[in-house]
Motif scaffolding. Sequence first.
Motif: not given
Lengths: 180, 174
Positions: B31-41
């Motif tokens: 899930n791209v949005q979830q990965v993006y939102d929860e990426f620490q950077l």
Amino acid sequence: MGLEAYVNYVESPENGLRQEKKIDKMAYMLQYKPLEYIAIREFRSTDIQGSDIKKRIEKMSDLQCFNLRVMAADKQSDVGRLGSNSDQEFTQRNTYMSFDMQNDIYLLDGDDTLPCGLFQYVNNYGLAPYADFVLAFANNDMQKNEDKTFVYEDKLFGGGIVKFQIRKEDIENTPMLKIN
Amino acid sequence: MPTAFLFLCVVALFILFGMQWQKQDNIVYVNVQQVYDEFQLKKELESKLTNVQQARKTMLDSLELSLKVLSGKIENSLQRDAERENNFIVLREEYVLKKNQFDEDNALMTRQYSEQIMKQLNEYTQEYGKQNGYTYILGAEGSGSVMYASEKRDITKDVLDYINRRYKGEAKVQ
């Protein structure tokens, strides 16, 4: 462990003291340098007296040292000119690498954030396709047994915040140097 | 002879089934949005951006307040004060200039940070895919690029864990 084997151990990526990260068109390589390693490298010989190494180590005991190498991911292009042919930009990059870059580097050592105390850009004037930086931070004895995170907030090459973690196990597992 | 032929057929079926199974196993999605939102950077840069924007907004608010005070004084004064009016014009120009500059810088920062996030996100996801032998990691984002995928093929959590650990600087992530 003998001098040569020690150097090989420290420089081997499997042992965690040398790490590399590729981010898009750039690659960053960090080398953690135990003081014994620095002393051996400085003497540039395998015929060194143990007392000389000890003396050198004592002099540097308040430092923790690293080398940072920034290069193009293809390991061929000149980082000073990467993505730009403008002389003005080349000069700006050199100025940044010589002076301002130091402010974008710090070390998370346990609970402490240590600024980069010593910084030297090793300018190779485009003869090699990478830029080398020699760095040192204060050695906080209280935090010696913690993981260290080296942070470079890259404002020049577009990599963003680049982090390397040097685990305390990897530092502790570094073999003892056999010296006479 | 028929036994040998039967044996060969069974072996061939097993191989085909195995290959098919492996092929299916090599296609997963995140899930791209979830990965993006929860990426620490992303979280760190977002926090930086918010701080910078807040500082700029405070500066602009302060200028705006000064402008309002000056404007009120000009409106309420019985006599015309040329110097005060001149100050007002200068201050207003400074405000407009700063606002435009801040808007441009904020947009530039946002764009640069997004690029930096995507670069690292792509790099670590590629690393993860190679390490785990996936042929494809699809990005499901609700825009129709992946219309349906079984939840069994969703590796969002694993990828998130991997990219965050790599970002934090871990050299060896299993």
